[in-house]
Design a protein around this motif. Structure first.
Motif, PDB file in Angstrom:
ATOM      1  N   LEU A  83       0.839  -1.203   0.000  1.00 45.38           N
ATOM      2  CA  LEU A  83       0.000   0.000   0.000  1.00 45.38           C
ATOM      3  C   LEU A  83       0.875   1.254   0.000  1.00 45.38           C
ATOM      4  O   LEU A  83       2.067   1.194   0.274  1.00 45.38           O
ATOM      5  CB  LEU A  83      -0.927  -0.013   1.210  1.00 45.38           C
ATOM      6  N   GLY A  84       0.256   2.379  -0.276  1.00 46.35           N
ATOM      7  CA  GLY A  84       0.995   3.641  -0.364  1.00 46.35           C
ATOM      8  C   GLY A  84       1.135   4.364   0.958  1.00 46.35           C
ATOM      9  O   GLY A  84       1.594   5.503   0.981  1.00 46.35           O
ATOM     10  N   VAL A  85       0.755   3.739   2.058  1.00 43.10           N
ATOM     11  CA  VAL A  85       0.859   4.371   3.378  1.00 43.10           C
ATOM     12  C   VAL A  85       1.694   3.463   4.287  1.00 43.10           C
ATOM     13  O   VAL A  85       1.796   2.265   4.042  1.00 43.10           O
ATOM     14  CB  VAL A  85      -0.526   4.620   4.008  1.00 43.10           C
ATOM     15  N   PRO A  86       2.308   4.041   5.333  1.00 38.10           N
ATOM     16  CA  PRO A  86       3.240   3.244   6.141  1.00 38.10           C
ATOM     17  C   PRO A  86       2.569   2.237   7.071  1.00 38.10           C
ATOM     18  O   PRO A  86       1.430   2.421   7.486  1.00 38.10           O
ATOM     19  CB  PRO A  86       3.983   4.299   6.964  1.00 38.10           C
ATOM     20  N   ILE A  87       3.331   1.182   7.380  1.00 40.38           N
ATOM     21  CA  ILE A  87       2.999   0.257   8.469  1.00 40.38           C
ATOM     22  C   ILE A  87       3.996   0.503   9.594  1.00 40.38           C
ATOM     23  O   ILE A  87       5.198   0.568   9.344  1.00 40.38           O
ATOM     24  CB  ILE A  87       3.110  -1.216   8.019  1.00 40.38           C
ATOM     25  N   ILE A 119       3.402  -9.535   8.876  1.00 40.65           N
ATOM     26  CA  ILE A 119       2.387  -8.533   8.555  1.00 40.65           C
ATOM     27  C   ILE A 119       2.406  -8.358   7.037  1.00 40.65           C
ATOM     28  O   ILE A 119       3.466  -8.165   6.452  1.00 40.65           O
ATOM     29  CB  ILE A 119       2.709  -7.165   9.198  1.00 40.65           C
ATOM     30  N   ALA A 140       0.195  -6.324   3.877  1.00 36.81           N
ATOM     31  CA  ALA A 140      -0.903  -5.450   3.465  1.00 36.81           C
ATOM     32  C   ALA A 140      -0.890  -5.337   1.950  1.00 36.81           C
ATOM     33  O   ALA A 140       0.146  -5.050   1.356  1.00 36.81           O
ATOM     34  CB  ALA A 140      -0.752  -4.067   4.105  1.00 36.81           C
ATOM     35  N   SER A 141      -2.039  -5.593   1.337  1.00 33.14           N
ATOM     36  CA  SER A 141      -2.173  -5.471  -0.113  1.00 33.14           C
ATOM     37  C   SER A 141      -3.508  -4.788  -0.391  1.00 33.14           C
ATOM     38  O   SER A 141      -4.297  -4.583   0.530  1.00 33.14           O
ATOM     39  CB  SER A 141      -2.155  -6.857  -0.762  1.00 33.14           C
ATOM     40  N   PRO A 142      -3.783  -4.459  -1.662  1.00 39.93           N
ATOM     41  CA  PRO A 142      -5.104  -3.887  -1.953  1.00 39.93           C
ATOM     42  C   PRO A 142      -6.261  -4.797  -1.537  1.00 39.93           C
ATOM     43  O   PRO A 142      -7.396  -4.332  -1.402  1.00 39.93           O
ATOM     44  CB  PRO A 142      -5.070  -3.700  -3.476  1.00 39.93           C
ATOM     45  N   GLU A 143      -5.998  -6.100  -1.321  1.00 41.13           N
ATOM     46  CA  GLU A 143      -7.074  -7.030  -0.972  1.00 41.13           C
ATOM     47  C   GLU A 143      -7.371  -7.076   0.528  1.00 41.13           C
ATOM     48  O   GLU A 143      -8.452  -7.528   0.922  1.00 41.13           O
ATOM     49  CB  GLU A 143      -6.718  -8.456  -1.422  1.00 41.13           C
ATOM     50  N   GLY A 144      -6.419  -6.698   1.361  1.00 41.82           N
ATOM     51  CA  GLY A 144      -6.652  -6.782   2.799  1.00 41.82           C
ATOM     52  C   GLY A 144      -5.343  -6.752   3.569  1.00 41.82           C
ATOM     53  O   GLY A 144      -4.264  -6.526   2.997  1.00 41.82           O
ATOM     54  N   ILE A 145      -5.462  -6.979   4.880  1.00 40.13           N
ATOM     55  CA  ILE A 145      -4.314  -6.885   5.778  1.00 40.13           C
ATOM     56  C   ILE A 145      -4.276  -8.144   6.644  1.00 40.13           C
ATOM     57  O   ILE A 145      -5.280  -8.520   7.237  1.00 40.13           O
ATOM     58  CB  ILE A 145      -4.427  -5.635   6.683  1.00 40.13           C
ATOM     59  N   ILE A 163      -1.041   1.982   8.895  1.00 36.59           N
ATOM     60  CA  ILE A 163      -1.429   0.780   9.636  1.00 36.59           C
ATOM     61  C   ILE A 163      -0.510   0.640  10.843  1.00 36.59           C
ATOM     62  O   ILE A 163       0.709   0.706  10.716  1.00 36.59           O
ATOM     63  CB  ILE A 163      -1.302  -0.472   8.740  1.00 36.59           C
ATOM     64  N   LEU A 171      -9.880   1.654  -6.552  1.00 37.23           N
ATOM     65  CA  LEU A 171      -9.566   2.709  -5.585  1.00 37.23           C
ATOM     66  C   LEU A 171     -10.721   2.979  -4.629  1.00 37.23           C
ATOM     67  O   LEU A 171     -10.511   3.376  -3.492  1.00 37.23           O
ATOM     68  CB  LEU A 171      -9.222   4.016  -6.315  1.00 37.23           C
ATOM     69  N   VAL A 228     -11.245  -2.904   3.101  1.00 39.12           N
ATOM     70  CA  VAL A 228     -10.828  -4.303   2.918  1.00 39.12           C
ATOM     71  C   VAL A 228     -10.611  -4.935   4.288  1.00 39.12           C
ATOM     72  O   VAL A 228     -10.376  -4.232   5.268  1.00 39.12           O
ATOM     73  CB  VAL A 228      -9.534  -4.400   2.077  1.00 39.12           C
ATOM     74  N   PRO A 229     -10.700  -6.273   4.369  1.00 38.69           N
ATOM     75  CA  PRO A 229     -10.655  -6.918   5.687  1.00 38.69           C
ATOM     76  C   PRO A 229      -9.267  -6.963   6.317  1.00 38.69           C
ATOM     77  O   PRO A 229      -8.247  -6.966   5.623  1.00 38.69           O
ATOM     78  CB  PRO A 229     -11.145  -8.344   5.404  1.00 38.69           C
TER      79      PRO A 229
END
Lengths: 438, 438
Positions: A288-292, A302, A304-309, B309, A344, B290-291
Motif C-alpha cells: 500500500l501507499g501508506v506506512p505500516i 504482517i 498489506a495489499s489492496p485485498e486486505g491486511i 497501519i 480505488l 478491505v478486511p
C-alpha cells in the motif's frame, strides 16, 4: 535442456498477496542479484537460464495466468495453455504434445518436468540438467529427483530408494507418513518427493496414447475438458517399475505458508514498514501507499495489499485457509494482458479504478449494458476508439462513455487513467467484446 | 450550568487515527446507547446534556477543529475560537470573555472548565454540576475536582487536600511524582488532578485583567498571538490560597495511548476485522474498505486508517510518538467545513481524491495556479459554478477545470465526486479564494 514448469492454480494460503486470481508464484518479494524485486516464477526462470542459457522453457498453466506470465517473463515465453483445470497427468501430456507437435521437438528428446515454485539455488537447476542428461541417455524410463530430508516432515511424499547411493533404483513411494514413520524412512535412505522428474517426450506421449487416446496436440486440446482428473503420480509413476532417483542435497524450500515464505525472504521488510526496537523475528510486506508501523511484535508476519491486511503469528499462519475462504471481498487488483487495474473506491452506484496500460498494449474493444464510464488520463499518451471514432489522448483528457457505447484505449507510452464506473449493478460480467477493424 | 470544554491540539499517540489535522477526540469508536459509533467529543457532549439539558456548552479550541466540531456536534455548537495556540490560561480567559462579552453571561455566573476527552460516565457530569453549584455559591474562589487514584501513577499531577473529607481545602499540588512518593500521597489522601475546576466568570476575567490587560473579548482576540504561553495551573491555581477540592470516585480514564483507549472500547473490533481462535486480548479498528485478518496475536492493537497501519503490543503502545514523528506521510483524510476528502491515489503528476459534500454545503469559490482538475459526480445532486457560470449537476456529470479557472460546487443532497488533480506541483497551498456573488 527442455524444461516444463508446472504453474499451479490460485492459492489462498498467502492471502492477501495471493487470492483467486493472483497466484503466489507472481508475488514480487525476492531480491535479484541487482537489487530489484522478483517473483518466484521470475526467480526460477532467471536461474534456469543462468544454468543453461539454451534451455527450452515451457510453462504449463491455465488461461488465467497468461497475462501475469507475459507481464513478468515477456511475450516470448512459451506457454502450454490448459483450456480448463484437470490434474497433472493431462497437463503434462498436453505440454509434451505442445513441445512435440507445435514446437517440433523430436519424441526422442528428454524433458524435465518441475513445479514452478520451489525456492532453490542454482545447484538445483544443475541437478535438473543432470536429470535431463540421464533421461536423454534413456537407460531408465523415468528419473526422479529425491530431496534429502532435513526433518521427518509429515506433509511430503517420500521416495524409497533401494540403496543409499547418489543414483538408485526406486523400491516404492509413501504419501505423508506420521513423524515416527517418516523418521524410519529417513533412516532407511528415504527422500522427499519434490514432484520433479525427467523422461523422454515419447514416454509421456505413449502413456497419453494409452490413457487419453492422444493422437495430436489439437485433438488433446479440443477434448481437454473431457479428460480425467488424474495426477501424473497416480496415472504413471506408481505403475512404472523402471524408475531411478537422483539425490539432491542442496537448498529446497516449499513456500506454501507465510512462515516458510518469510524464511526465504532475503530482506525482512518489503515496502514502507517501520519496526520499533522491541520487535523480533518480524517479516512484513506492504504493497500500500501508506506506512505500516509495528511495535513490540515477535515471530509475526504482517502483509498489506489492496485485498486486505494480515497480521499473524508465524507458526499460526499455516492454519489460514478457512479464514480466507470466509472472506468475500471483491478482487481489488488484477494483472491483465494489457497491464493492470487497481480498485480505488467502491460505492453503491459507482466504482473508481486506476487502469495502467503497458506501452503498445490495448484493451479489448468492448461495451457495457448497465454502466456509464468516465476516463481521465493521468499520464502517458495513446489513442481511444469510441463507437468507431479514434482520437489521440494524453494526460488531462477526459472521455465519457454511456452504457452501450463501444470503447477501447491503445497505449503508445505507458498510459494511466482513472476510470469512474457509474451504475446500479456494476459487475465484471457486464461486458460485450467486439472485433476492431483498424 | 455553564461548561467550557477545552479541546486540545493534534496528537500523534493514537496514530494512524489521530495526526496533525485529526485529533483523537474526533475518532468514532465508542458505542452510543442506540448502537451507533460516536467520538469522545460526541460522547462527552451527549453526557452533559443528559445530566443537564439546559447546560450552556462552549468549546475552546483552535480554528483547525471548527469543521470537525460542526460536523460532529452540529452547527449550533458554541465555539470560542483561539486564533492561534497559546496555553490554557489565554484559552480559558478568551472563552470566559466570549461567554461574558459575546454570549451575555453575567460575570457573577459560574462556569466549569473541563478537558473534552475524559472517558467517564454520567456521574462525572453530575459531579461537575455539583462543582458548578459550589462555585456559583461563591464560598471559595476556585473549586477543583480531585479524582480518587486507582494506583500510584507517575504520569498525573496530585492535589493534596488538608483532610480526607469529600470536600476539603487544598494544601498543595505535586506534579508527576515517582511511584513511591505517589503511594505516600495516596495514603495521605492525595487525589489526581484531572484539570477540572469551577469558578465564577469574574474570577477568570479579573485574573485576565491583571495578567493579560483584558478589556473586552475583541481586544483579547485581536491580541491573542501576543499573549504569553502560560498554563492556567501556573498562572492562577498555584497562586490562589483559597481553593477547595471535591473528591470524585467514579470511573475516569485518561485516553492517551492505544493501551488505555482499548480499555475503553465497548467492542474489541470496529470495522471488518476477523480474529482466529488463538488471538487473545486483541483490539482492532479498521477504517479501510478491505478486511483485516489476525491470527495467533496476544495483547495487541491493530489499527488501519487511510493514513497508515499500526500493529502494536499494548504495553509498547505508549512509546509510539518518536516513530510517528518520523513518518512524513501526506494527509490522506480530512474533515472540512463542507464535508470531507479522502485521497485515493497519488502519482507523480496527479492526485485522485474522493470529495464528499454534506447537504446544503459548498466549498470556497477558488482556483489553482498549477493544476487542472476533473470532477466526476458519483452520487447526489447540486450545482457547480465555474468561471461564474452555474449549472446543475448529478451523478455521471463531468466538469473539467483548467488551471486558473474559478470553481465551486454546492451540494443540494449529500454529493460525492471523484476529483482528479493534474499537474507537476500539486500542493494544498496552491489555492486562491474568491468572494462569490450569488
Amino acid at each position: 535442456m527442455n524444461i516444463i514448469l508446472l504453474s499451479g492454480g490460485s492459492g489462498k494460503r498467502l492471502w492477501p498477496l495471493s487470492n483467486d486470481i493472483r497466484s503466489k508464484q507472481f508475488i514480487k518479494i525476492f531480491k535479484t542479484p541487482d537489487g530489484q524485486y522478483e517473483s518466484m516464477v521470475q526467480r526460477v526462470y532467471r536461474q534456469i537460464l543462468a544454468v543453461d542459457p539454451e534451455a527450452t522453457v515451457t510453462i504449463a498453466t491455465g488461461k488465467s495466468q497468461i497475462s501475469a506470465l507475459h507481464n513478468q517473463l515477456g511475450e516470448q515465453i512459451d506457454i502450454s495453455v490448459e483450456p480448463c483445470r484437470r490434474d497433472t497427468f493431462p497437463a503434462i501430456a498436453l505440454a509434451a504434445a505442445y513441445l512435440h507437435d507445435v514446437k517440433g521437438v523430436p519424441e526422442e528428446e528428454a524433458a524435465v518436468i518441475c513445479p514452478v515454485d520451489p525456492y532453490v539455488n542454482e545447484d538445483y537447476f544443475e541437478a535438473l540438467q543432470e536429470l535431463w542428461t540421464l533421461a536423454q541417455q534413456g537407460t531408465t524410463n523415468l528419473t526422479l529427483m529425491g530431496i534429502d530430508p532435513t526433518y521427518p516432515s509429515e506433509k511430503y511424499g517420500y521416495i524409497l530408494p533401494v540403496d543409499h547411493k547418489r543414483r538408485s533404483k526406486v523400491s516404492g513411494f509413501k504419501e505423508k507418513p506420521d513423524a515416527a514413520t517418516a523418521q524410519q524412512y529417513i533412516e532407511d535412505g528415504g527422500l522427499w518427493n519434490g514432484g520433479v522428474f525427467a523422461c523422454r517426450l515419447c514416454y509421456v506421449l505413449d502413456r497419453a496414447r494409452d490413457l487419453l487416446a492422444y493422437t495430436d496436440y489439437t485433438d488433446l486440446y479440443d477434448r481437454y475438458d473431457t479428460l480425467p482428473k488424474i495426477s501424473f503420480d497416480y496415472a504413471v509413476v506408481e505403475h512404472e517399475p523402471d524408475i531411478e532417483v537422483l539425490r539432491f542435497g542442496g537448498q529446497w524450500k516449499d513456500i506454501g505458508t507465510w512462515n516458510t515464505l518469510s524464511e526465504a525472504m532475503e530482506e525482512a521488510l518489503v515496502g514502507d514498514v517501520r519496526l520499533d526496537g522491541t520487535c523480533a523475528n518480524v517479516h512484513a510486506i506492504n504493497e500500500l501507499g501508506v506506512p505500516i508501523l509495528a511495535m513490540g511484535l515477535r515471530n509475526a508476519v504482517i502483509t498489506a495489499s489492496p485485498e486486505g491486511i494480515l497480521v499473524t503469528d508465524k507458526a499460526q499462519s499455516s492454519y489460514i485457509k478457512p479464514y480466507v475462504d470466509a472472506i468475500n471481498q471483491q478482487v481489488m487488483f488484477a494483472e491483465k494482458s494489457w497491464g493492470s487495474y487497481l480498485v480505488l473506491d467502491v460505492e453503491d452506484s459507482s466504482m473508481t479504478v486506476k487502469v495502467t496500460l503497458n506501452p503498445g498494449h490495448r484493451m479489448n474493444y468492448h461495451s457495457h449494458d448497465h454502466r456509464d464510464e468516465v476516463w481521465t488520463v493521468i499520464s502517458g499518451t495513446g489513442r481511444t476508439i469510441v463507437d468507431g471514432m479514434e482520437q489521440p489522448v494524453r494526460a488531462g483528457d477526459v472521455i465519457t462513455m454511456a452504457a452501450g457505447c463501444r470503447h477501447t484505449v491503445i497505449a503508445e507510452t505507458k498510459l494511466q487513467m482513472i476510470e469512474v464506473q457509474l451504475g446500479r449493478d456494476i459487475s465484471a460480467a457486464d461486458k460485450h467484446k467486439y472485433e476492431l477493424d483498424e
